[in-house]
Design an enzyme around this catalytic site. Sequence first.
Site, PDB file in Angstrom:
ATOM      1  N   HIS A 182      79.465 -16.223 -14.788  1.00 60.72           N
ATOM      2  CA  HIS A 182      79.873 -16.829 -13.511  1.00 60.72           C
ATOM      3  C   HIS A 182      81.343 -17.223 -13.621  1.00 60.72           C
ATOM      4  O   HIS A 182      81.665 -18.331 -14.055  1.00 60.72           O
ATOM      5  CB  HIS A 182      78.997 -18.063 -13.227  1.00 60.72           C
ATOM      6  CG  HIS A 182      79.177 -18.628 -11.850  1.00 60.72           C
ATOM      7  ND1 HIS A 182      78.292 -18.394 -10.825  1.00 60.72           N
ATOM      8  CD2 HIS A 182      80.166 -19.401 -11.318  1.00 60.72           C
ATOM      9  CE1 HIS A 182      78.720 -19.011  -9.728  1.00 60.72           C
ATOM     10  NE2 HIS A 182      79.855 -19.628 -10.012  1.00 60.72           N
ATOM     11  N   ASN A 207      80.128 -22.933 -11.470  1.00 62.90           N
ATOM     12  CA  ASN A 207      81.160 -23.975 -11.455  1.00 62.90           C
ATOM     13  C   ASN A 207      80.779 -25.130 -10.535  1.00 62.90           C
ATOM     14  O   ASN A 207      81.283 -26.240 -10.685  1.00 62.90           O
ATOM     15  CB  ASN A 207      82.522 -23.392 -11.040  1.00 62.90           C
ATOM     16  CG  ASN A 207      82.473 -22.721  -9.685  1.00 62.90           C
ATOM     17  OD1 ASN A 207      81.602 -21.880  -9.431  1.00 62.90           O
ATOM     18  ND2 ASN A 207      83.391 -23.061  -8.801  1.00 62.90           N
ATOM     19  N   HIS A 208      79.852 -24.909  -9.592  1.00 62.27           N
ATOM     20  CA  HIS A 208      79.419 -26.000  -8.709  1.00 62.27           C
ATOM     21  C   HIS A 208      78.370 -26.881  -9.388  1.00 62.27           C
ATOM     22  O   HIS A 208      78.313 -28.078  -9.137  1.00 62.27           O
ATOM     23  CB  HIS A 208      78.838 -25.436  -7.403  1.00 62.27           C
ATOM     24  CG  HIS A 208      79.881 -25.032  -6.406  1.00 62.27           C
ATOM     25  ND1 HIS A 208      80.109 -25.704  -5.232  1.00 62.27           N
ATOM     26  CD2 HIS A 208      80.773 -24.011  -6.431  1.00 62.27           C
ATOM     27  CE1 HIS A 208      81.098 -25.112  -4.569  1.00 62.27           C
ATOM     28  NE2 HIS A 208      81.504 -24.076  -5.273  1.00 62.27           N
ATOM     29  N   ASP A 266      74.603 -17.312  -6.653  1.00 62.78           N
ATOM     30  CA  ASP A 266      75.308 -18.156  -5.676  1.00 62.78           C
ATOM     31  C   ASP A 266      74.462 -18.489  -4.446  1.00 62.78           C
ATOM     32  O   ASP A 266      74.817 -18.170  -3.317  1.00 62.78           O
ATOM     33  CB  ASP A 266      76.613 -17.465  -5.258  1.00 62.78           C
ATOM     34  CG  ASP A 266      77.588 -17.356  -6.425  1.00 62.78           C
ATOM     35  OD1 ASP A 266      78.431 -18.253  -6.568  1.00 62.78           O
ATOM     36  OD2 ASP A 266      77.483 -16.402  -7.218  1.00 62.78           O
ATOM     37  N   HIS A 321      79.672 -15.806  -8.955  1.00 57.71           N
ATOM     38  CA  HIS A 321      80.831 -16.580  -8.495  1.00 57.71           C
ATOM     39  C   HIS A 321      81.558 -15.933  -7.319  1.00 57.71           C
ATOM     40  O   HIS A 321      81.941 -16.627  -6.383  1.00 57.71           O
ATOM     41  CB  HIS A 321      81.827 -16.870  -9.623  1.00 57.71           C
ATOM     42  CG  HIS A 321      82.980 -17.747  -9.182  1.00 57.71           C
ATOM     43  ND1 HIS A 321      82.779 -19.029  -8.701  1.00 57.71           N
ATOM     44  CD2 HIS A 321      84.307 -17.531  -9.124  1.00 57.71           C
ATOM     45  CE1 HIS A 321      83.945 -19.563  -8.382  1.00 57.71           C
ATOM     46  NE2 HIS A 321      84.890 -18.675  -8.623  1.00 57.71           N
ATOM     47  N   ASP A 372      75.576 -21.294  -9.690  1.00 61.03           N
ATOM     48  CA  ASP A 372      75.723 -21.948  -8.382  1.00 61.03           C
ATOM     49  C   ASP A 372      74.420 -21.901  -7.580  1.00 61.03           C
ATOM     50  O   ASP A 372      74.404 -21.558  -6.392  1.00 61.03           O
ATOM     51  CB  ASP A 372      76.891 -21.349  -7.567  1.00 61.03           C
ATOM     52  CG  ASP A 372      78.245 -21.855  -8.033  1.00 61.03           C
ATOM     53  OD1 ASP A 372      78.276 -22.682  -8.966  1.00 61.03           O
ATOM     54  OD2 ASP A 372      79.272 -21.425  -7.479  1.00 61.03           O
ATOM     55  N   HIS A 378      81.779 -14.207  -3.911  1.00 59.32           N
ATOM     56  CA  HIS A 378      80.785 -14.241  -2.842  1.00 59.32           C
ATOM     57  C   HIS A 378      80.635 -12.935  -2.082  1.00 59.32           C
ATOM     58  O   HIS A 378      79.649 -12.728  -1.382  1.00 59.32           O
ATOM     59  CB  HIS A 378      81.113 -15.386  -1.863  1.00 59.32           C
ATOM     60  CG  HIS A 378      80.668 -16.720  -2.375  1.00 59.32           C
ATOM     61  ND1 HIS A 378      80.332 -17.759  -1.545  1.00 59.32           N
ATOM     62  CD2 HIS A 378      80.485 -17.166  -3.646  1.00 59.32           C
ATOM     63  CE1 HIS A 378      79.968 -18.804  -2.287  1.00 59.32           C
ATOM     64  NE2 HIS A 378      80.064 -18.466  -3.568  1.00 59.32           N
ATOM     65  N   HIS A 382      73.773 -21.606  -3.557  1.00 62.10           N
ATOM     66  CA  HIS A 382      74.440 -22.788  -2.968  1.00 62.10           C
ATOM     67  C   HIS A 382      73.471 -23.657  -2.164  1.00 62.10           C
ATOM     68  O   HIS A 382      73.741 -24.017  -1.011  1.00 62.10           O
ATOM     69  CB  HIS A 382      75.637 -22.358  -2.105  1.00 62.10           C
ATOM     70  CG  HIS A 382      76.815 -21.925  -2.939  1.00 62.10           C
ATOM     71  ND1 HIS A 382      77.786 -22.797  -3.369  1.00 62.10           N
ATOM     72  CD2 HIS A 382      77.152 -20.712  -3.443  1.00 62.10           C
ATOM     73  CE1 HIS A 382      78.670 -22.148  -4.110  1.00 62.10           C
ATOM     74  NE2 HIS A 382      78.300 -20.882  -4.175  1.00 62.10           N
TER      75      HIS A 382
END
Length: 346
Positions: free
Chosen positions: A220, A122-123, A15, A248, A55, A250, A17
């Site tokens: 995830h 998922n992002h 993650d 996933h 992610d 955080h 991001h």
Amino acid sequence: MEDDKDTLRILVATDCHLGYMEKDEIRRFDSFEAFEEICSLAKQKEVDFVLLGGDLFHENKPSRSTLVKTIEILRRYCLNDLPVKFQVVSDQTVNFPNRFGHVNYEDPHFNVGLPVFTIHGNHDDPAGVDNLSAIDILSACNLVNYFGKMDLGGSGVGQIAVHPVLVKKGTTTVALYGLGNIRDERLNRMFQTPHSVQWMRPESQEGLSVSDWFNILVLHQNRIKTNPKSAINEHFLPRFLDFVVWGHEHECLIDPQEVPGMGFHITQPGSSVATSLIDGEAKPKHVLLLEIKGNQYRPNKIPLMTVRPFEYAEVVLKDEADVDPNDQASVLEHLDKIGKKSDRKE
């Protein structure tokens, strides 16, 4: 674990991001600074490879600016003359179903010294007619090894076969299973439908039995069960696993926790940048250095130092004597005081 030729060293993060808040004047570089720190730690700790749990990107269609910054970081840390000391011994066309069909460091036209293995989240999940993710761009540039991308074939809920990437370093053998994000409700139903999820075990190789492999799964999915149908229960996972990397969620719960009755441990590294105002995001962020020798592993958690500090506090206005909860100016003044106190502490 001191015998280096048989010890596989993996830096685990999830993650990242990349591109989060990229239009914010103050925070626009935060995600990239944290990711650069992760890559720098991988170099400093001389790991065999980096394992990412989804992610990597914040947006499904990252901006050109985000893509360029990501490619620059990966190119700076991953392309070099350092020797890669492990082999991938599984069928790579099955593991990496792209046009090239092999692990990136085996391409004779590139000097890859730090391999990165990643699933999607998922992002940054695949979409469109060609079922492509932004990670496919990095894969086509030969900067990452993208695995765990499933074709949900079959009728009804669908069927998947999860094939491991088989990694060998000296006498240590690791079966690395990847499961990129699938909508939680659907995957939940699949796990409860016989033969919908097939876990492919390593085939016998010279002098190796199935029990000789150390089995890792990276996935995830939702783990917190506010609604059991929209999360994945740890007990759905196969008992032959030794170690699970859960992306996933955080909140950083990096210390591996044993799942009662299942025989495996789960690490939840959490995100490397705070993306929501929740208590879990305020906890210190870490990555995990995982050392594996034979069937034994040693986890070492490493704090991330470049992450912007984030404090979380609850204020109950009715308990504050000098605040009128019905007077907005009074409430804002009080919250401003709390914020300044927090700044002074830093």
